[in-house]
Design a protein around this motif. Sequence first.
Motif, PDB file in Angstrom:
ATOM      1  N   CYS A   1       0.833  -1.319  -0.081  1.00  0.00           N
ATOM      2  CA  CYS A   1       0.067  -0.014   0.065  1.00  0.00           C
ATOM      3  C   CYS A   1       1.045   1.236   0.058  1.00  0.00           C
ATOM      4  O   CYS A   1       1.992   1.337   0.398  1.00  0.00           O
TER       5      CYS A   1
ATOM      6  N   CYS B   1       0.573   2.596   7.478  1.00  0.00           N
ATOM      7  CA  CYS B   1       0.543   0.975   7.662  1.00  0.00           C
ATOM      8  C   CYS B   1       1.591   0.505   8.435  1.00  0.00           C
ATOM      9  O   CYS B   1       1.450  -0.323   9.241  1.00  0.00           O
TER      10      CYS B   1
ATOM     11  N   LEU C   1      -7.421   2.964   1.819  1.00  0.00           N
ATOM     12  CA  LEU C   1      -5.839   2.629   1.289  1.00  0.00           C
ATOM     13  C   LEU C   1      -5.669   2.446  -0.196  1.00  0.00           C
ATOM     14  O   LEU C   1      -6.574   2.141  -1.056  1.00  0.00           O
TER      15      LEU C   1
END
Length: 413
Positions: free
Chosen positions: A199, A204, A340
């Motif tokens: 991503c 994250c 995302l």
Amino acid sequence: MERVYSAAVIGGGPAGLMAAGLLGQGGLPVLLLEKNDQPGKKLRITGKGRCNLTNNCEVEDFLRNVPRNPRFLYSALYGFTPQDTMAFFEGLGVPLKTERGNRVFPQSDRAGDVVDALTNWCRAQGVEFRQGEVETVTPGAPFSLSLKEGGAISAHRVVVATGGLSYPQTGSTGDGYRFARQLGHTVTPPGPSLVPLRCGEQWCKNCQGLSLKNVTLTVEEVGKKRPVFSELGEMLFTHFGVSGPLVLSASCHMEDAPGRYRLHIDLKPGLTHEALDRRLLRDFEEYRNKNLQNALGKLLPQKLIGSYVALTGIPGEKKVNQLTQAERGEMVRVMKDLPLTVSGFRPAAEGIITRGGVSVREVDPGSCQSRRCPGAYFVGEVLDVDGYTGGFNLQIAFSTAVAAARDILAQPR
């Protein structure tokens, strides 16, 4: 005089062991060729070492869990169902249990028990095992299999059960695709499936190791109105993006195309926007003098709170008793739609299985025999079929292997 085997099976994984054992049981002289020093190396690590060997569901439900070429498997699965697989292994002395999602495991939770049972059964059926790496497969009467270490094997029929490209350290290095091309087949370009996703969002990494349960993951493709995937389940944040069961299943519906897909995570799928707003109001009444970032512990995992608050655009130091209705609305929106951007797949070596492979248009679905080269059979992951996690891919291996073995045994000897 050189020995000519009735059948040579290339690959000692689940499909190869099943096919070889049935051929031996049927009285045929059969050779199983495995490049590793022992068969079932990849099978020993499946299901985190527990071996999710099938899914205890009906065939029609099973096919709904095969996103790629499910119709090809219709005959094979009805010929050897998940329940047949369960009966087979219990008959070999491997007691089984069914867990959440109809996933079937050995009661011992040891994949090695499955491998040992299959291997011992094959030996009892007279299967000859040989360590060797096949270099080329040349069609003829009989087929000729040249070995990398020198020499050749002759066999009237050849079963290619070499797996795909996933977990190359176990021997799955795409050899079967080379053999298929040598026999005149088209190979759909292989790539990873059931694979973690990279991503673009750096946050994250801040959530690395955090597992989210009972969330809904939706995948949208840019320019398309309908989502390509949406399901409730469990997922995991990593240093590169996301993984876990939901993400792996979602990857089956995606291509490795940076920027083409957006992920949307509903952190509270059981609550409507209105119900979630009422829940926020209750929590904020309790924590009315606290900063926002310190008032979300009952709703969100601690590891996610900082990133979540940043995504709302509301200062984390703001007192909850000062939040406006509009700000609360934004909090609800992000909690119901955490976004995302997918920047690509992780490498093929990290995929649980391989997408792509031998074109199913060139293989007979009832027997798994080549339409291009009679006497050659393709079974298991080398075919262009793949299913979700949950025991579906191992069942595909077993069912296609049984179809091939039965067809070979039905041929004149």
